[in-house]
Design a protein around this motif. Structure first.
Motif, PDB file in Angstrom:
ATOM      1  N   PRO A   1      24.913  38.583  39.758  1.00 51.83           N
ATOM      2  CA  PRO A   1      26.044  38.633  40.695  1.00 51.83           C
ATOM      3  C   PRO A   1      26.741  37.284  40.838  1.00 51.83           C
ATOM      4  CG  PRO A   1      24.152  39.814  41.603  1.00 51.83           C
ATOM      5  CD  PRO A   1      23.672  39.124  40.366  1.00 51.83           C
ATOM      6  N   SER A   2      25.967  36.194  40.836  1.00 53.40           N
ATOM      7  CA  SER A   2      26.569  34.867  40.990  1.00 53.40           C
ATOM      8  C   SER A   2      27.435  34.498  39.793  1.00 53.40           C
ATOM      9  CB  SER A   2      25.481  33.804  41.193  1.00 53.40           C
ATOM     10  OG  SER A   2      24.841  33.986  42.439  1.00 53.40           O
ATOM     11  N   SER A   3      26.982  34.844  38.577  1.00 52.72           N
ATOM     12  CA  SER A   3      27.791  34.540  37.392  1.00 52.72           C
ATOM     13  C   SER A   3      29.050  35.393  37.363  1.00 52.72           C
ATOM     14  CB  SER A   3      26.982  34.725  36.113  1.00 52.72           C
ATOM     15  OG  SER A   3      26.580  36.072  35.954  1.00 52.72           O
ATOM     16  N   ALA A   4      28.961  36.632  37.876  1.00 56.41           N
ATOM     17  CA  ALA A   4      30.152  37.480  37.971  1.00 56.41           C
ATOM     18  C   ALA A   4      31.151  36.893  38.964  1.00 56.41           C
ATOM     19  CB  ALA A   4      29.762  38.896  38.396  1.00 56.41           C
ATOM     20  N   MET A   5      30.640  36.368  40.086  1.00 55.51           N
ATOM     21  CA  MET A   5      31.516  35.717  41.064  1.00 55.51           C
ATOM     22  C   MET A   5      32.181  34.493  40.435  1.00 55.51           C
ATOM     23  SD  MET A   5      31.616  37.111  44.167  1.00 55.51           S
ATOM     24  CE  MET A   5      32.082  35.717  45.193  1.00 55.51           C
ATOM     25  N   ALA A   6      31.396  33.688  39.737  1.00 56.54           N
ATOM     26  CA  ALA A   6      31.934  32.459  39.140  1.00 56.54           C
ATOM     27  C   ALA A   6      32.940  32.758  38.045  1.00 56.54           C
ATOM     28  CB  ALA A   6      30.795  31.610  38.586  1.00 56.54           C
ATOM     29  N   GLY A   7      32.795  33.913  37.389  1.00 51.46           N
ATOM     30  CA  GLY A   7      33.707  34.272  36.311  1.00 51.46           C
ATOM     31  C   GLY A   7      34.943  35.017  36.759  1.00 51.46           C
TER      32      GLY A   7
ATOM     33  N   ASN B   1      27.147  32.356  31.181  1.00 53.96           N
ATOM     34  CA  ASN B   1      27.194  33.736  31.674  1.00 53.96           C
ATOM     35  C   ASN B   1      28.501  34.020  32.399  1.00 53.96           C
ATOM     36  OD1 ASN B   1      24.717  34.452  30.677  1.00 53.96           O
ATOM     37  ND2 ASN B   1      23.596  34.013  32.575  1.00 53.96           N
ATOM     38  N   SER B   2      28.967  33.045  33.193  1.00 49.74           N
ATOM     39  CA  SER B   2      30.225  33.215  33.919  1.00 49.74           C
ATOM     40  C   SER B   2      31.384  33.358  32.946  1.00 49.74           C
ATOM     41  CB  SER B   2      30.471  32.013  34.843  1.00 49.74           C
ATOM     42  OG  SER B   2      29.417  31.867  35.745  1.00 49.74           O
ATOM     43  N   GLU B   3      31.409  32.481  31.923  1.00 53.90           N
ATOM     44  CA  GLU B   3      32.476  32.551  30.936  1.00 53.90           C
ATOM     45  C   GLU B   3      32.412  33.847  30.139  1.00 53.90           C
ATOM     46  OE1 GLU B   3      31.847  29.042  28.720  1.00 53.90           O
ATOM     47  OE2 GLU B   3      32.485  27.680  30.339  1.00 53.90           O
ATOM     48  N   ASN B   4      31.178  34.256  29.775  1.00 59.02           N
ATOM     49  CA  ASN B   4      31.030  35.504  29.023  1.00 59.02           C
ATOM     50  C   ASN B   4      31.466  36.707  29.843  1.00 59.02           C
ATOM     51  OD1 ASN B   4      30.050  34.173  26.796  1.00 59.02           O
ATOM     52  ND2 ASN B   4      27.875  34.495  27.318  1.00 59.02           N
ATOM     53  N   TYR B   5      31.134  36.703  31.147  1.00 61.24           N
ATOM     54  CA  TYR B   5      31.528  37.816  31.993  1.00 61.24           C
ATOM     55  C   TYR B   5      33.044  37.917  32.071  1.00 61.24           C
ATOM     56  CZ  TYR B   5      32.012  40.928  35.970  1.00 61.24           C
ATOM     57  OH  TYR B   5      32.362  41.976  36.775  1.00 61.24           O
TER      58      TYR B   5
END
Length: 453
Positions: A6-12, A444-448
């Protein structure tokens, strides 16, 4: 299907109305932080005359809110890692607003000191947590910029406090300047409706439903099926120990970050509290001296915004070293009796690289600690740094009591900048495993974001 946290999705997530609303709410709080703390420097000459205060007494009175902030950062700032960012931010804002208004009713220095201390306690709990919240919920690519834009509102509040003092003091007295702080209460209902909770905190407490709702607010197009909503059992009820701030390669870095905070805050609060009196001692009248305080804080606003932009491109560490070096140079030159145009230019640069640097160093501290201990880390940076903030007004009072030449006053305020440069340079990077973990989160953020686009 690839799984994301969830945090990487938020960051992305791309920058959108949710982030702008978060920025507006946190900036509003930071604005009143600047107003409530710098207003003392604006009314200081009037209070000294009305209550017959010596420079040393006035310096101690000016340290009340800063001592309170140190206590609040320790007692309330770290509390958010256990109860959440949102309740600490909202209730702290309500209470520091009420205490600030009550200061206008203070009948004597003792009551004034107590109310300023209470104001500082709740500000000390709120400020590290809005820094942490912005750091956690902002898009990764805009994190430094949004954080420093928010922190630059401190300087805007300082400018407004000085301008209001110029207008209100002759008409209504110093009490009215504090009553105006009550305007912050009018926006609290909006903050109560809109202020979000930290995603990392919600997941650590197993509040998955609220976490899903938060992600929908921040990234409405998010694919919840591609996100791993598993709650790590080990982090559900973990409390955070201060010892964590010294682990994983941070044994030297943490005290050096603390030292840099302290030196920065010493310059910030020393100059904002005593610049009008130093300029009066140099032969200027009160009106001109307050105008110099406006120039100082206009520079601070520009410096904070520029620091955020530069931090995103070159890293906060390089920006801090450059800013502190310029601060030392400008303060030394201010003591050499420059002509009017150069004087204002140097005050502008000094504001940009002392008060403006405060925004950059908060972002630097937030970046240095992982999410699980970020509020504790930033809170302790703020708390220990308050020793420097407390020393600033006291140092200025002592300098004026000694009746030193103006050039020596500015030279003394420049020295902490040199110490801060050394401290920042000694902040070591985390261990390779920690760097790898951070890199993986960013990837992960960039990939998302790439998958969603």
């Amino acid at each position: 299907m690839r799984q994301f946290t969830p945090s990487s999705a938020m960051a992305g997530a791309p920058l959108n109305r949710f982030h702008l609303a978060l920025l507006a709410g946190c900036s509003f709080i930071m604005f009143f932080d600047g107003y409530d703390l710098i207003v003392y420097g604006s009314v200081l000459p009037t209070l000294m005359n009305e209550w017959s205060l010596s420079p040393d007494q006035a310096g101690w009175l000016g340290s009340a809110a800063l001592i309170g902030m140190m206590c609040g950062a320790v007692l309330l700032g770290s509390l958010a890692d256990r109860v959440g960012r949102r309740p600490v931010i909202l209730h702290g804002t309500l209470l520091f607003s009420l205490a600030a208004v009550a200061t206008g009713f203070a009948p004597n220095p003792d009551v004034f000191w107590a109310l300023r201390f209470i104001t500082g306690v709740f500000l000390g709990g709120v400020i590290p947590n809005i820094v942490s919240l912005m750091s956690e919920l902002a898009p990764a690519s805009k994190r430094h910029t949004l954080t420093t834009v928010m922190l630059s509102m401190y300087s805007v509040g300082s400018i407004i406090a000085t301008l209001i003092a110029l207008w209100v003091l002759p008409l209504l007295g110093w009490q009215a300047v504090f009553f105006i702080s009550g305007a912050s209460l009018l926006v609290l209902p909006v903050l109560y409706r809109q202020m979000p909770e930290s995603m990392a905190f919600l997941m650590s407490r197993g509040r998955v439903r609220e976490a899903r709702h938060l992600l929908t607010r921040a990234a409405s197009a998010a694919d919840h099926d591609s996100i791993d909503w598993t709650v790590p059992p080990a982090t559900k009820r973990e409390s955070v120990s201060v010892a964590e701030l010294f682990r994983s390669g941070r044994a030297l870095g943490t005290p050096m970050v603390w030292l840099a905070f302290g030196m920065c805050l010493l310059m910030v609060y020393g100059l904002n509290t005593w610049l009008p009196k130093i300029m009066i001692a140099s032969g200027f009248d009160l009106g001109s001296s307050l105008q110099f305080l406006v120039v100082l804080n206009i520079g601070a606003t520009v410096g904070a915004l520029a620091g955020g932009w530069l931090g995103d491109r070159f890293g906060n560490k390089k920006v801090l070293v450059a800013f502190f070096a310029l601060a030392v140079l400008s303060l030394v030159l201010l003591g050499m009796h420059p002509a009017s145009v150069l004087l204002n230019a140097l005050l502008f640069v000094a504001g940009a690289t002392t008060i403006g640097t405060l925004a950059v160093i908060h972002a630097f501290g937030a970046d240095y600690y992982p999410t699980s201990i970020r509020s504790t880390g930033v809170s302790w940076c703020s708390a220990i740094g308050r020793f420097g903030a407390i020393a600033g007004p006291l140092l200025g009072g002592s300098l004026l009591a000694l009746k030193l030449p103006p050039e020596q006053n500015f030279l003394v305020f420049a020295a902490p900048g040199a110490v801060a440069i050394l401290a920042v340079l000694l902040v070591i990077s985390p261990k390779p495993a920690i760097r790898a973990e951070t890199a993986k989160t960013n990837e992960n953020s960039e990939n998302y974001l790439a998958v969603k686009n």
